[in-house]
Design a protein around this motif. Sequence first.
Motif, mmCIF file in Angstrom:
data_model
loop_
_atom_site.group_PDB
_atom_site.id
_atom_site.type_symbol
_atom_site.label_atom_id
_atom_site.label_comp_id
_atom_site.label_asym_id
_atom_site.label_seq_id
_atom_site.Cartn_x
_atom_site.Cartn_y
_atom_site.Cartn_z
ATOM 1 N N GLN A 114 4.528 -4.733 5.858
ATOM 2 C CA GLN A 114 3.060 -3.967 6.125
ATOM 3 C C GLN A 114 2.401 -4.709 7.418
ATOM 4 O OE1 GLN A 114 0.798 -2.740 2.191
ATOM 5 N NE2 GLN A 114 1.446 -5.031 2.106
ATOM 6 N N ARG A 156 -4.805 -3.779 0.797
ATOM 7 C CA ARG A 156 -5.029 -2.844 -0.186
ATOM 8 C C ARG A 156 -6.364 -2.460 -0.284
ATOM 9 N NH1 ARG A 156 -1.658 -1.683 -4.613
ATOM 10 N NH2 ARG A 156 -3.163 -0.185 -5.175
ATOM 11 N N THR A 162 0.004 5.011 -3.218
ATOM 12 C CA THR A 162 -1.134 5.520 -2.242
ATOM 13 C C THR A 162 -2.245 6.273 -2.900
ATOM 14 O OG1 THR A 162 0.217 7.571 -1.989
ATOM 15 C CG2 THR A 162 0.778 5.774 -0.650
ATOM 16 N N ALA A 206 0.672 -1.077 0.113
ATOM 17 C CA ALA A 206 0.107 0.089 -0.011
ATOM 18 C C ALA A 206 0.738 1.217 -0.012
ATOM 19 C CB ALA A 206 -1.027 0.065 1.099
#
Length: 444
Positions: free
Chosen positions: A294, A265, A191, A187
């Motif tokens: 993440q 996501r 962005t 992610a």
Amino acid sequence: MAQGQMAPGIVAGRLSSDELAANFDDLHPAYAPHEAAVAADRCYFCYDAPCQTACPTEIDIPLFIRQIQTGHPEAAARTILEQNILGGMCARVCPTETLCEEACVREAAEGKPVEIGRLQRYATDTLMARGVHPFTRAASTGKRVAVVGAGPAGLACAHRLAMLGHDVVIHEARPKAGGLNEFGIAAYKATGGFAGAEVDWLLQIGGITVERGSALGQGLTLDALRADYDAVFLSIGLAGVNALRAAGEDKDGVRDAVDFIAELRQAGDLSALPVGRNVVVIGGGMTAIDAAVQSKLLGAENVTVAYRRSRAEMGASGFEQDLAASKGVRLMFNVMPVAVHGNGAAVEIELEYTTSAGGSVTGTGETIRLAADQVFKAIGQTLEGAPEGLELEGRKIKVDGAGRTSVPGVWAGGDCASGGEDLTVTAVAEGRDAAMDIHAQLSA
């Protein structure tokens, strides 16, 4: 209220919303115009530039950087997009450190390349911000082409065919187009909903219809597509995930890394996304790094990447490895999973030390246990759902240099096809080149 990194098990809200927003901010902030001008001025504008040779889509890199240097970023964007219609996303996710920037003469001379990726983003973002499309669709040829899969290869193929005047229908299984750009990229690399915005911008060329919820094996067959369309391009990706082949991998807390990344996501609220306190990721590629980093950014206390081979053999680039380490991810090499322990749910993972030589991996018999309430599998994806009758090569659809398969009138590209690296930029090149071959066949 955030529960904190010490909360046991797999829970949401380990960090506050403000912390999560900061953690998932842009990995490489966009250049301001003066920064782009300074960066562009470092380019030597080489003749027979090695950076261009290293680019799978063969973008004229010295030309587009010269255009930025002279104050024409939109012209630079057109130079990029003529070769790579997904140049905006590729600027964000390409491993430039092992492609164009590694080949840069400045890298060889000074150890600091021209930041080609960020310059490419500056140019394409400048053009896209205007909301215009730089290409014009040719007069309709009356030919219809089916594209199966709206990932990078499928989108690149569809756009080029539409630009040449053909009518294209993209059949996409998921509710959103974009493939791995939408569902499979970390992610912090893309962005602000950029993947979806780029798809919408691409479709401005016209002549492309996207049918969502449409996939092979779900009322759609290759034979029917061949009968209904003048050509078919397959870009179905790799939907399967290899098994750990370790005892206990069916326990709660063990899941595919690609599913975790896709869920993240698409999450509207990252504070609602659960993550373990102790996370172990099995694998050594980009997916493993993306899942690990993440997890850490979501607030996991301890995150480990366990890879069965040496650091030098790791698929993830040195930059990605360093990024993971900088975020507090532990990298373990020459270890492989042998068992996941716990009463119904993962509590620990047992790893065996290995040696790797001559392409083979051998266990040494020595093991170590790590606390692990969440285990992600990132050990490679496999082809699923390939239509019968297509010749395979190396467990992928066999294609020639133009993307032709063993079935007349059917082309393939992207991760599902043999030959290329599993990279967004490679997929774009394969989709574009297949489109040109399809056009030649339909125009003959």
